[in-house]
Scaffold this active site. Structure first.
Site, short mmCIF file in Angstrom:
data_model
loop_
_atom_site.label_atom_id
_atom_site.label_comp_id
_atom_site.label_asym_id
_atom_site.label_seq_id
_atom_site.Cartn_x
_atom_site.Cartn_y
_atom_site.Cartn_z
N CYS A 1 0.82 -1.22 0.00
CA CYS A 1 0.00 0.00 0.00
C CYS A 1 0.85 1.26 0.00
O CYS A 1 0.67 2.14 -0.83
CB CYS A 1 -0.93 0.00 1.20
N CYS B 1 -1.40 1.74 -3.01
CA CYS B 1 -2.40 2.79 -2.79
C CYS B 1 -1.84 4.20 -2.77
O CYS B 1 -2.35 5.09 -3.46
CB CYS B 1 -3.13 2.56 -1.47
N LYS C 1 0.04 5.35 -6.06
CA LYS C 1 -0.98 5.35 -7.11
C LYS C 1 -1.90 6.56 -6.96
O LYS C 1 -2.20 7.25 -7.94
CB LYS C 1 -1.81 4.08 -7.03
N TYR D 1 -9.24 -3.53 -11.45
CA TYR D 1 -9.14 -2.14 -11.01
C TYR D 1 -7.74 -1.58 -11.22
O TYR D 1 -7.59 -0.39 -11.55
CB TYR D 1 -9.59 -1.99 -9.55
N GLU E 1 -7.33 1.72 -13.43
CA GLU E 1 -6.80 2.92 -12.77
C GLU E 1 -5.58 3.45 -13.50
O GLU E 1 -5.47 4.65 -13.77
CB GLU E 1 -6.46 2.60 -11.31
N HIS F 1 -28.13 20.87 -1.26
CA HIS F 1 -28.30 21.41 -2.61
C HIS F 1 -27.43 22.66 -2.80
O HIS F 1 -27.30 23.45 -1.88
CB HIS F 1 -29.78 21.75 -2.83
N GLU G 1 -26.91 14.77 -3.70
CA GLU G 1 -28.30 14.90 -3.25
C GLU G 1 -29.21 13.90 -3.96
O GLU G 1 -30.28 13.54 -3.45
CB GLU G 1 -28.80 16.32 -3.45
#
Length: 453
Positions: free
Chosen positions: A43, A48, A51, A178, A182, A436, A441
């Site tokens: 990681c 992670c 990356k 992934y 990515e 909003h 939302e």
């Protein structure tokens, strides 16, 4: 019987370091840890963290186009890979230092050496020393693998991408998971001509089908040459120094670099595990029970080496549960249910719970989904779309799955994950007042199901 240590951890990644320092610092155990490479594991050093920093770097290339619509005259200069790479590695060095200090300050003795298991209570180091421990925790993670084809050594894997001397002008990425997706988005954003082959019908197998399709369309719309139903058949060095690739469709083309993102394997080779009675699975993963215990009672394993849920926060949770179980007298099984996760493509995909396909196979469901151009890109007359999707049990009204495709979807899904982990129903979402104007939302304003299944 007396032991040199109460706990010996093999592996200095996120899970192993957390287990070691909590066992020592909070439970008062005498702990040692061995790591053959860099502290921080996949990681921090090869996954992670670097990356995500590359993700950030890659997004700046899109700013000038949208800024013009908002009245800013921005000019995009060339990307300086070497300048970025220098800062990147300085940051990784800093983080590794933090990991080492966390262990030291918790009273954990560290060994910079490869370790193997000699018996149920003995660890041997590559420097010739051996130590005994009441408990052994294996947290050696995984490694990227290359396909079994001739000349596969010409290609790179994810561990190599952060150490490139220069960015290639063109790259072929093999894979549809992934990591492949990515890095396709990252490298395209940094100015590389990206082609991606995936042998399946659609990228990101195992994720929600509607979300996968939107991510794939966005990647193609950005200029990534994504070819599904296609794999690499042959590869060889060409006369110009590039790599000549023949695909399973018969097409031939040269690329400066080929990047294999075709899977990862648990790091269990040469550790002596099977010889002492630890059971390994088909991929070499360590087989453990709900408490991360192996077939040898004194040996436990956590993280990617067990091939359960291969995410850093999960490995950390597994390490914490191990300490609770073994050193705090509080048997704690690992909870792998409803884990939020994110894929850092452009746009991102955030997900928690079941896909529409998996939920429909389980029970009758309602699907609430909307896809639209958010205000920011609509104003700039850009085509990017986002998606918000809820999968709802018809019987219990609980949210079974939430899937978001949008910028910063990883940030959004973390919040949704809390509510869904607590057992929120569709009506709980409906009672929540919208913020909003935001993209998110829409998650609380979808009143009528798009479809049932």
């Amino acid at each position: 019987m007396s032991f040199d240590y109460d706990l010996f951890v093999i592996g200095g990644g996120s899970g192993g370091v957390r287990a070691a320092r909590v066992a020592a610092g909070e439970a008062g155990a005498k702990v040692a840890l061995a790591e053959e490479d860099r502290y921080g594991g996949t990681c921090v050093i090869r996954g992670c963290v670097p990356k995500k920093l590359m993700v950030f770097a890659s997004t700046y290339s899109e700013l000038p186009a949208s800024a013009g619509a908002y009245g800013w005259d921005m000019q995009l200069g060339p990307f300086d890979w070497l300048a970025f790479k220098g800062r990147l590695h300085a940051e990784l060095d800093r983080l590794e230092g933090i990991y080492r200090n966390l262990l030291k300050n918790s009273g954990v003795e560290s060994f910079d050496a490869r370790a193997r298991v000699a018996d149920a209570h003995t660890v041997e180091l590559s420097d010739g020393r051996s130590f005994t421990a009441k408990h052994i925790l294996v947290a050696t993670g995984g490694r990227p693998v290359r396909p079994d084809i001739p000349n596969a050594d010409l290609g790179i894997v994810s561990d190599d991408i952060f150490n490139l001397e220069t960015l290639p002008k063109s790259i072929l990425i093999i894979g549809g998971g992934y990591i492949a997706c990515e890095f396709a988005c990252i490298l395209h954003g940094l100015g590389v001509e990206v082609t991606q082959y995936y042998r399946g019908e659609q990228i990101l197998r195992g994720f929600d089908g509607e979300a996968r399709a939107l991510v794939a369309d966005a990647m193609k719309g950005r200029g990534i040459d994504l070819q599904t139903g296609t794999d690499i058949a042959e590869m060889a060095r060409d006369a110009e120094g590039g790599i000549r690739v023949k695909s399973t469709t018969g097409a031939e083309r040269s690329f400066e670099t080929v990047f294999f993102a075709t899977g990862r394997s648990p790091n269990t080779a040469g550790m002596g595990l099977e010889a002492v009675g630890v059971e390994l699975g088909r991929k070499g993963e360590i087989v453990v029970d709900a408490y991360s215990q192996t077939a040898v009672p004194s040996i436990y394993a956590i993280g990617d080496v067990t091939d359960r849920v291969n995410l850093t926060p999960v490995a950390i949770r597994e390490g914490m549960a191990f300490v609770e179980t073994v050193f705090k007298g509080n048997p704690t099984p690992v909870d792998h249910d409803l884990i939020p996760s994110a894929i850092f493509t452009q746009p991102e995909l955030g997900t928690v719970g079941l896909s529409e396909e998996d939920a429909a196979a389980q029970e009758p469901i309602e699907v609430y989904a909307t896809s639209f151009r958010p205000m920011k890109v609509s104003f700039a007359d850009q085509p990017d779309r986002v998606m918000m999707k809820l999968i709802v049990s018809q019987k219990t009204r609980k949210i079974l799955g939430c899937h978001i495709v949008a910028p910063e979807a990883g940030e959004l899904i973390q919040m949704a994950g809390i509510a869904i982990k607590m057992g929120a129903t569709k009506e709980d979402f409906d009672r929540t007042v919208a913020v909003h104007p935001t993209m998110s939302e829409e998650i609380v304003t979808m009143r009528n199901p798009t479809r049932t299944a």
